[in-house]
Motif scaffolding. Structure first.
Motif, PDB file in Angstrom:
ATOM      1  N   LEU A  81       0.668  -1.134  -0.233  1.00  0.00           N
ATOM      2  CA  LEU A  81      -0.063   0.122   0.097  1.00  0.00           C
ATOM      3  C   LEU A  81       0.938   1.302  -0.004  1.00  0.00           C
ATOM      4  N   THR A  82       2.136   1.341   0.642  1.00  0.00           N
ATOM      5  CA  THR A  82       3.094   2.268   0.630  1.00  0.00           C
ATOM      6  C   THR A  82       3.445   2.634  -0.979  1.00  0.00           C
ATOM      7  N   GLY A  83       3.542   1.473  -1.613  1.00  0.00           N
ATOM      8  CA  GLY A  83       3.849   1.445  -2.970  1.00  0.00           C
ATOM      9  C   GLY A  83       2.689   2.000  -3.877  1.00  0.00           C
ATOM     10  N   VAL A  84       1.677   1.549  -3.522  1.00  0.00           N
ATOM     11  CA  VAL A  84       0.268   2.145  -4.334  1.00  0.00           C
ATOM     12  C   VAL A  84       0.345   3.650  -3.915  1.00  0.00           C
ATOM     13  N   ARG A  85       0.453   4.143  -2.920  1.00  0.00           N
ATOM     14  CA  ARG A  85       0.324   5.487  -2.764  1.00  0.00           C
ATOM     15  C   ARG A  85       1.179   6.274  -3.090  1.00  0.00           C
ATOM     16  N   GLN A  86       2.363   5.982  -3.425  1.00  0.00           N
ATOM     17  CA  GLN A  86       3.346   6.770  -4.128  1.00  0.00           C
ATOM     18  C   GLN A  86       3.750   6.668  -5.782  1.00  0.00           C
ATOM     19  N   ILE A  87       3.093   5.363  -6.128  1.00  0.00           N
ATOM     20  CA  ILE A  87       3.815   5.233  -7.565  1.00  0.00           C
ATOM     21  C   ILE A  87       3.561   6.303  -8.596  1.00  0.00           C
ATOM     22  N   ALA A  88       2.553   7.109  -8.565  1.00  0.00           N
ATOM     23  CA  ALA A  88       2.064   7.972  -9.453  1.00  0.00           C
ATOM     24  C   ALA A  88       2.992   9.131  -9.646  1.00  0.00           C
ATOM     25  N   ASP A  89       3.968   9.339  -8.283  1.00  0.00           N
ATOM     26  CA  ASP A  89       4.929  10.351  -8.379  1.00  0.00           C
ATOM     27  C   ASP A  89       6.196   9.848  -8.792  1.00  0.00           C
ATOM     28  N   ARG A  90       6.370   8.707  -9.098  1.00  0.00           N
ATOM     29  CA  ARG A  90       7.609   7.970  -9.289  1.00  0.00           C
ATOM     30  C   ARG A  90       7.696   7.390 -10.582  1.00  0.00           C
ATOM     31  N   PRO A  91       7.706   8.210 -11.777  1.00  0.00           N
ATOM     32  CA  PRO A  91       7.815   7.533 -13.030  1.00  0.00           C
ATOM     33  C   PRO A  91       9.021   6.955 -13.300  1.00  0.00           C
ATOM     34  N   LEU A 143      11.193   3.038 -13.767  1.00  0.00           N
ATOM     35  CA  LEU A 143      11.271   1.588 -13.017  1.00  0.00           C
ATOM     36  C   LEU A 143      12.016   1.951 -11.859  1.00  0.00           C
ATOM     37  N   THR A 144      11.419   1.485 -10.630  1.00  0.00           N
ATOM     38  CA  THR A 144      12.170   1.413  -9.443  1.00  0.00           C
ATOM     39  C   THR A 144      12.248   0.043  -8.875  1.00  0.00           C
ATOM     40  N   ILE A 145      13.353  -0.458  -8.465  1.00  0.00           N
ATOM     41  CA  ILE A 145      13.763  -1.656  -8.017  1.00  0.00           C
ATOM     42  C   ILE A 145      13.765  -1.627  -6.443  1.00  0.00           C
ATOM     43  N   GLY A 146      12.882  -2.214  -5.767  1.00  0.00           N
ATOM     44  CA  GLY A 146      13.085  -2.211  -4.194  1.00  0.00           C
ATOM     45  C   GLY A 146      12.314  -1.325  -3.520  1.00  0.00           C
ATOM     46  N   LEU A 147      11.514  -1.589  -2.549  1.00  0.00           N
ATOM     47  CA  LEU A 147      10.791  -0.697  -1.742  1.00  0.00           C
ATOM     48  C   LEU A 147      11.529   0.352  -1.164  1.00  0.00           C
ATOM     49  N   GLU A 148      12.708   0.415  -0.701  1.00  0.00           N
ATOM     50  CA  GLU A 148      13.482   1.084  -0.019  1.00  0.00           C
ATOM     51  C   GLU A 148      13.463   2.761  -0.483  1.00  0.00           C
ATOM     52  N   SER A 149      13.303   2.792  -1.708  1.00  0.00           N
ATOM     53  CA  SER A 149      13.520   4.144  -2.396  1.00  0.00           C
ATOM     54  C   SER A 149      12.389   4.685  -2.184  1.00  0.00           C
ATOM     55  N   PHE A 150      11.359   4.009  -1.661  1.00  0.00           N
ATOM     56  CA  PHE A 150      10.069   4.795  -1.383  1.00  0.00           C
ATOM     57  C   PHE A 150       9.909   5.244  -0.068  1.00  0.00           C
ATOM     58  N   LEU A 151      10.814   5.189   0.686  1.00  0.00           N
ATOM     59  CA  LEU A 151      10.641   5.175   2.212  1.00  0.00           C
ATOM     60  C   LEU A 151      10.895   6.449   2.672  1.00  0.00           C
TER      61      LEU A 151
END
Lengths: 246, 246, 246, 246
Positions: free
Chosen positions: C224-234, C236-244
């Motif tokens: 859900l953290t990923g879902v919340r932020q993915i629109a602002d992260r065009p 490819l991102t590998i690994g959840l850590e860069s979303f934190l």
């Protein structure tokens, strides 16, 4: 020869886990799965009945079992001294039957309590920290209170000095709740299930006994330990600890 | 009446801590602090001698004490069956004297071992993880090995199934060293002192018994437990555990 | 405005938990539950697709989503450099779309890895102990190996001295498996789920970072953290850590 | 080139440990060991002064160092806003000088606080349990209070819902002391030194960050980290955390 087991309350959450535990082991045969609408005669011929029903139903079940010579392992709540006396009076007429009633069948929790009571006299300090999911209504848990009481009693029996504590300035509640002379702390934490930590300290060392329940089936090994031994333990036994042969 | 204690090896690191422990308590009187150059006659009149000397010196000390009716509590290393037999032969002629020889006087470590042996039969899985400072020469520690042996023996005595372990692909060493059937893991960590964790698991639960030694005086409470009881325990006793009255 | 979420692999064990997580929160609307037999057009109009399907299915799903302007949060396994390159080539033509692929969505495990990498340079010693249920096929776990690699890299980058370890005499395996210069120990224990402990030590102190997964839904908060932020992260991102955003 | 270090309060318990730490490393040269009766001119020519003296002495020491262009790493207690303002006014005239004042130099404790603040926003629940020797006068420890405050602030900044807690019936004190919305529990235990555990929980998982101080030299690595970097950090810095480059 396998032990024939009837499970009462077999369709409840706990009952289902006991049924599964009985079926998985070569030591046991599932004799009957008894739900609330089933006739108690389904128990007839079983060696042992396991009861995880309700306070309303359990006394009738016990009476039936005892009169029919079926040993009982009971995890249903709601027992008090009056109920225990009633069970004892039934057993007087059927002295070969064994009944085990235990408030907690999680063997790791029972061992924690037993070991804590044994260790208490060797340490100056003792505290209990328990951790549960945040939907729990009471704090501390009944098990933590019983553990602290056992430690306090063991300290008293051994004539141990009061615990050292120089605290002069404390935020209210930070030093926990006293059960006897033992501070007990309760943590409530999303994601956790049921966990208890007993910590003892003396010169340059500490001893920690920790129990973790990760799910709802943690009582199954304890129930099966009871089932395995109940035929050799006529009369009423309260608490799983006396079956553990430590 | 206080117990009169002579400390042999009184100027060593351990001996000094024992001397301090004896002096701090009302139960004991320090009868003599005996160093390597002092005459053993300083022991005369003591109730109990505590020996933390060297493998070279300890047998002469024990002979003197036993012949002079002084009970002995011994933490010196280097004992083997031959030495134990020699001590027993001296005790035959002085049957009222008690001698306690123990490899580990840290009461939290001794309790960990005892409880681990008691708990073993109730769990499918058991592993030991020990943590020490990085200057330690052996891995795992002697205490961890003894603990694992006790668990393995208890599992064997109870006829427990082999531990479940589906590992197919493992980095070498990741699953620890087997002592009997018990995996033992040794961690070496700057800053740590001596710590041992025994972990047991069965359906939906685990039990952890952990011992932490924070400093070099962690053996003092165990030594004093020995001093307190040795007069009532004639003959040779090996290991502090039999003095704990669990 | 809520985020419209399509769940692919919605009938699998993981997918069901994601569906429940989406439905429980006001932040999200469940746009579609897509099973293996459903047409991908069910995704049309979603803001974000969550994919917990199979290595066979995931690439087709990703192509469809990217071409239709739907951001993706992917927990399906089986990605390698070739697959990542393919995804990047699709994204070049749709540069506004974000795709997050992560091997582990348990936020506590991801934080453990991140913090361990940050802490590494301040400590002389570092070891990893992981604990899993006994049905696990590999030892140590992939997460533990990745954590140890991150620690080893951080130690190398900081030019830290080799870990002190005076061990001369060791039982084979007791000191764990080396990943880089970091010892990793794997415990297998009935009742446990998935747990990892990273221990650091330096002068007179240690730091322990421990992660416990108690059940199969531990990845939901991370998804859900990923879902919340993915629109602002065009891209490819590998690994959840860069979303934190630590 | 090594860093020339003057230690003020060199004969105190802490000062001695810093002196030893400076002497053990190739990175540093011990320029002066300054006791309370020594002239401050002994500092002249040092690169960095480390001050572990008393609230009475520290301000004079700082004034002297700043005016003589010597950077300062200060663990002495008793600083308040007024003192900080005074130090800043001295630094205005000597803007190239760096001064670090930190209440806690145990690097494991500082990292625990930093990581706890970073992790807070990802978890529904957070509690702090700290453990200290029984001679401690305050409960909870200042470090535990600061950690809880940082967690509470991070939760507030992220707009997280109140922690779930269904407790209806509680023994007074069992749920700890609230610091902000974070329950803090304090354990007092003979044998322990200083230990802090921060526990976070969310769906099916928990994260625990634990710090153990085993002895009085646990601040040395943090002091040396400060000494190493202070020349590049002109002006006043409060707290070691900003030197850690996380």
């Amino acid at each position: 020869m396998t032990i024939k087991v009837a499970v009462l309350g077999a369709h409840g959450r706990v009952g289902q886990a006991v049924v599964a535990g009985v079926e998985e082991s070569d030591e046991f045969t599932l004799h009957a799965s008894v739900g609330r609408d089933d006739a108690l005669s389904a128990i007839d011929g079983a060696d042992v009945a396991v009861d995880f029903t309700t306070p309303d139903a359990v006394m009738d079940n016990l009476k039936y079992c005892i009169e029919h010579g079926v040993h009982c392992v009971v995890g249903t709540t709601g027992f008090d001294d009056e109920r225990y006396d009633t069970v004892r009076s039934w057993l007087e007429k059927n002295p070969e039957v064994g009944v085990l009633v235990a408030p907690n069948f999680a063997i790791s929790a029972v061992l924690t309590m037993v070991f804590a009571a044994q260790a208490a006299k060797f340490f100056e300090s003792a505290e209990v920290v328990e951790f549960h999911h945040p939907n729990k209504l009471d704090a501390p848990s009944g098990t933590a209170v019983k553990t602290a009481q056992a430690i306090a009693q063991a300290r008293k029996d051994a004539g141990i000095d009061p615990m050292p504590d120089a605290t002069k300035q404390a935020l209210d509640g930070s030093r926990g709740a006293l059960v006897g002379d033992v501070p007990v702390h309760a943590v409530r934490m999303t994601g956790m299930v049921a966990h208890e930590e007993v910590i003892f300290g003396t010169q340059d060392q500490s001893l920690t006994i920790r129990q973790d329940s990760y799910g709802r089936e943690s009582f199954v090994p304890g129930v099966l330990t009871g089932v395995r031994q109940i035929a050799d333990r006529p009369g009423l036994t309260i608490g799983l600890e006396s079956f553990l042969d430590l």
